[in-house]
Design a protein around this motif. Structure first.
Motif, mmCIF file in Angstrom:
data_model
loop_
_atom_site.group_PDB
_atom_site.id
_atom_site.type_symbol
_atom_site.label_atom_id
_atom_site.label_comp_id
_atom_site.label_asym_id
_atom_site.label_seq_id
_atom_site.Cartn_x
_atom_site.Cartn_y
_atom_site.Cartn_z
ATOM 1 N N ARG A 1 -14.316 39.162 116.175
ATOM 2 C CA ARG A 1 -13.672 40.253 115.429
ATOM 3 C C ARG A 1 -13.864 41.585 116.150
ATOM 4 N NH1 ARG A 1 -15.721 38.868 109.256
ATOM 5 N NH2 ARG A 1 -14.852 36.753 109.150
ATOM 6 N N GLN A 2 -15.022 41.754 116.797
ATOM 7 C CA GLN A 2 -15.270 42.991 117.534
ATOM 8 C C GLN A 2 -14.269 43.152 118.668
ATOM 9 O OE1 GLN A 2 -19.028 43.175 119.689
ATOM 10 N NE2 GLN A 2 -19.404 45.221 118.860
ATOM 11 N N VAL A 3 -13.980 42.063 119.385
ATOM 12 C CA VAL A 3 -12.998 42.119 120.469
ATOM 13 C C VAL A 3 -11.617 42.445 119.916
ATOM 14 C CG1 VAL A 3 -11.813 40.739 122.217
ATOM 15 C CG2 VAL A 3 -14.294 40.552 121.956
ATOM 16 N N TYR A 4 -11.262 41.849 118.768
ATOM 17 C CA TYR A 4 -9.943 42.057 118.176
ATOM 18 C C TYR A 4 -9.760 43.513 117.753
ATOM 19 C CZ TYR A 4 -6.275 41.960 114.630
ATOM 20 O OH TYR A 4 -5.159 42.235 113.881
ATOM 21 N N TYR A 5 -10.728 44.058 117.018
ATOM 22 C CA TYR A 5 -10.580 45.436 116.521
ATOM 23 C C TYR A 5 -10.730 46.451 117.651
ATOM 24 C CZ TYR A 5 -10.513 43.879 111.688
ATOM 25 O OH TYR A 5 -10.155 43.291 110.506
ATOM 26 N N ALA A 6 -11.495 46.122 118.696
ATOM 27 C CA ALA A 6 -11.582 47.018 119.845
ATOM 28 C C ALA A 6 -10.245 47.112 120.556
ATOM 29 C CB ALA A 6 -12.667 46.531 120.810
ATOM 30 N N SER A 7 -9.533 45.981 120.652
ATOM 31 C CA SER A 7 -8.203 46.010 121.285
ATOM 32 C C SER A 7 -7.215 46.808 120.441
ATOM 33 C CB SER A 7 -7.688 44.581 121.487
ATOM 34 O OG SER A 7 -7.491 43.931 120.241
ATOM 35 N N ARG B 1 -13.941 49.111 110.896
ATOM 36 C CA ARG B 1 -14.364 47.719 111.045
ATOM 37 C C ARG B 1 -15.338 47.547 112.213
ATOM 38 N NH1 ARG B 1 -13.216 47.555 106.697
ATOM 39 N NH2 ARG B 1 -11.622 46.350 105.609
ATOM 40 N N LEU B 2 -15.132 48.290 113.302
ATOM 41 C CA LEU B 2 -16.050 48.202 114.441
ATOM 42 C C LEU B 2 -17.453 48.673 114.061
ATOM 43 C CD1 LEU B 2 -13.786 49.381 117.398
ATOM 44 C CD2 LEU B 2 -14.798 47.109 117.087
ATOM 45 N N LEU B 3 -17.543 49.738 113.255
ATOM 46 C CA LEU B 3 -18.837 50.217 112.795
ATOM 47 C C LEU B 3 -19.522 49.183 111.904
ATOM 48 C CD1 LEU B 3 -18.055 53.976 112.006
ATOM 49 C CD2 LEU B 3 -19.444 53.078 113.886
ATOM 50 N N GLU B 4 -18.755 48.561 111.007
ATOM 51 C CA GLU B 4 -19.319 47.532 110.134
ATOM 52 C C GLU B 4 -19.813 46.330 110.945
ATOM 53 O OE1 GLU B 4 -16.228 46.610 107.439
ATOM 54 O OE2 GLU B 4 -16.550 48.374 106.157
ATOM 55 N N ILE B 5 -18.994 45.934 111.936
ATOM 56 C CA ILE B 5 -19.377 44.791 112.765
ATOM 57 C C ILE B 5 -20.625 45.112 113.579
ATOM 58 C CG2 ILE B 5 -18.652 43.419 114.766
ATOM 59 C CD1 ILE B 5 -15.777 43.597 113.621
ATOM 60 N N ALA B 6 -20.715 46.337 114.113
ATOM 61 C CA ALA B 6 -21.896 46.730 114.885
ATOM 62 C C ALA B 6 -23.154 46.670 113.999
ATOM 63 C CB ALA B 6 -21.712 48.126 115.457
ATOM 64 N N TYR B 7 -23.019 47.102 112.738
ATOM 65 C CA TYR B 7 -24.165 47.055 111.810
ATOM 66 C C TYR B 7 -24.608 45.610 111.576
ATOM 67 C CZ TYR B 7 -26.631 46.970 107.357
ATOM 68 O OH TYR B 7 -27.544 46.732 106.357
ATOM 69 N N TRP B 8 -23.661 44.718 111.281
ATOM 70 C CA TRP B 8 -24.030 43.335 110.982
ATOM 71 C C TRP B 8 -24.535 42.592 112.211
ATOM 72 C CZ3 TRP B 8 -25.346 42.060 106.469
ATOM 73 C CH2 TRP B 8 -24.735 42.612 105.356
#
Length: 393
Positions: free
Chosen positions: A303-309, A338-345
């Motif tokens: 998901r991080q790769v997807y939202y970063a793109s 979403r990237l911030l949330e993913i980084a937290y988790w």
């Protein structure tokens, strides 16, 4: 990491125990057991750091003499099933120094035992590494009288209030609080907790400490004392069908018979075998949680790769028209959120992952240690058997 342990049990004459012999062993001294007419000598015992008797201020002076005290207790108890004393065993923080541990024990014994009128005979033991002891296994044995002490000695009547479950629960809680204050004063961050693993895990989940809650997933272990260790090697217990309880008449037979207990069907092996299975089970449980955390981390990275793109695409192309720019701004804000949330988790899962790996490895290492102890004990027992001279039948 400091560990918590406080257990209490009565010293029973029905089990063949002598409180004089127990006091001599724990203090590492020579005492004369008047009831048995023998001398008990443990002066060569290693690991005894300090031994001391504490009594109320108004108590008779002879109560501070170990031999006089416990021989008097033996004389006062005339029944063959008498309870001679109460023993309290407590683990001590290995993070503290010898002097700090002594002050901790003295303060707790005075505040919670001596203040009630008990005479307390305590001995602090340090691990003997040469014998294979865990170097963190500092502990104290406290022998307590079951009668109040006064100017004339010990009272004739026992104080039954000291046997209550509520008092034991209060002692357990107070011991945890006392240790934590001592650790804090000494500048250590380690803390102990007297509550069950399930209760600690519920509190950790309420506070959002997923790593701590996961570390508390393990099943509790059992204590293996010297008697159980010796029995597993010298004379392994064999389960049999036994007659237990009082004799009663049944509908089948008018002759009173005792109840039959099928011990082989409930036998789980020795305590050492039991704890080795429990440690292995805990390690496998943590391994499953580690695998689950790895799968969650892999999904979050996708998901991080997807939202970063999406964020890069929104930054690269600037659309024309107000509505298009607003839509792109909303996509950019959504992707960054979403990237911030993913980084937290991912951070939380990293902490959880490494904590679980450490605990799993510690469980496996401890199982290996117990296995090696059992193997060494069996080899020692076999060697002693070979050295034993042959006797004709």
């Amino acid at each position: 990491m400091a560990s918590y342990h406080l257990s209490a049990q009565p010293v029973k004459r029905s089990e063949g125990r002598s409180v004089v012999a127990m006091a001599a062993y724990r203090a590492g001294v020579l005492l004369k057991d008047e009831r048995r007419g023998t001398e008990v000598d443990y002066r060569r015992r290693r690991g005894v750091v300090h031994a001391e008797i504490l009594a109320p201020d108004e108590a008779a002076g002879w109560l501070l003499d170990r031999e006089s005290l416990w021989n008097a207790v033996e004389r006062m108890e005339v029944r063959k099933d008498a309870q001679l004393a109460r023993e309290i065993n407590m683990a001590l923080p290995h993070e503290l120094t010898d002097a700090q541990r002594l002050e901790l024990v003295r303060s707790f014994v005075r505040e919670h035992f001596v203040s009630l009128g008990m005479v307390a005979d305590f001995a602090i033991h340090a691990p003997v590494v040469e014998k294979g002891d865990d170097p963190r296994n500092h502990h104290v044995h406290v022998l307590l009288t079951m009668r109040q002490a006064g100017g004339g000695g010990l009272r004739r009547v026992k104080t039954r209030e000291w046997n209550s479950e509520a008092m034991l629960a209060a002692w357990r809680k107070a011991w945890a609080e006392k240790q934590n204050r001592a650790l804090g004063r000494a500048g250590h961050r380690a803390q102990v907790d007297h509550r069950s693993l399930a209760a600690q895990r519920a509190v950790a989940l309420d506070r959002g400490r997923r790593d701590l809650a996961a570390a508390l997933l393990r099943e509790p272990e059992i204590h293996i004392g010297p008697k159980a260790s010796k029995a597993s090697v010298v004379r392994p217990p064999v389960s049999k069908v036994r007659r237990v309880g009082p004799r009663r008449k049944t509908g089948v037979s008018l002759v009173p018979v005792r109840r039959e207990r099928q011990y082989p069907s409930s036998d789980r092996g020795s305590r050492i075998e039991w704890i080795m299975r429990r440690l292995r089970s805990n390690a496998l449980r943590f391994e499953k949680v580690v695998a689950k955390a790895e799968r969650q981390m892999a999904r979050f990275r996708q998901r991080q790769v997807y939202y970063a793109s999406l964020a890069r695409e929104a930054d690269r192309v600037e659309p024309t028209g107000l509505e298009a720019r607003q839509a792109q701004s909303a996509r950019r804000a959504h992707a960054r959120k979403r990237l911030l949330e993913i980084a937290y988790w991912l951070t939380e899962l990293d902490l959880l992952f490494f904590a679980l790996l450490h605990i799993r490895e510690s469980q496996l290492v401890r199982r290996t240690v117990w296995s090696n102890r059992l193997i060494r004990a069996l080899e020692h027992g076999a060697m002693r058997a070979r050295r034993r001279p042959w006797m004709p039948g």
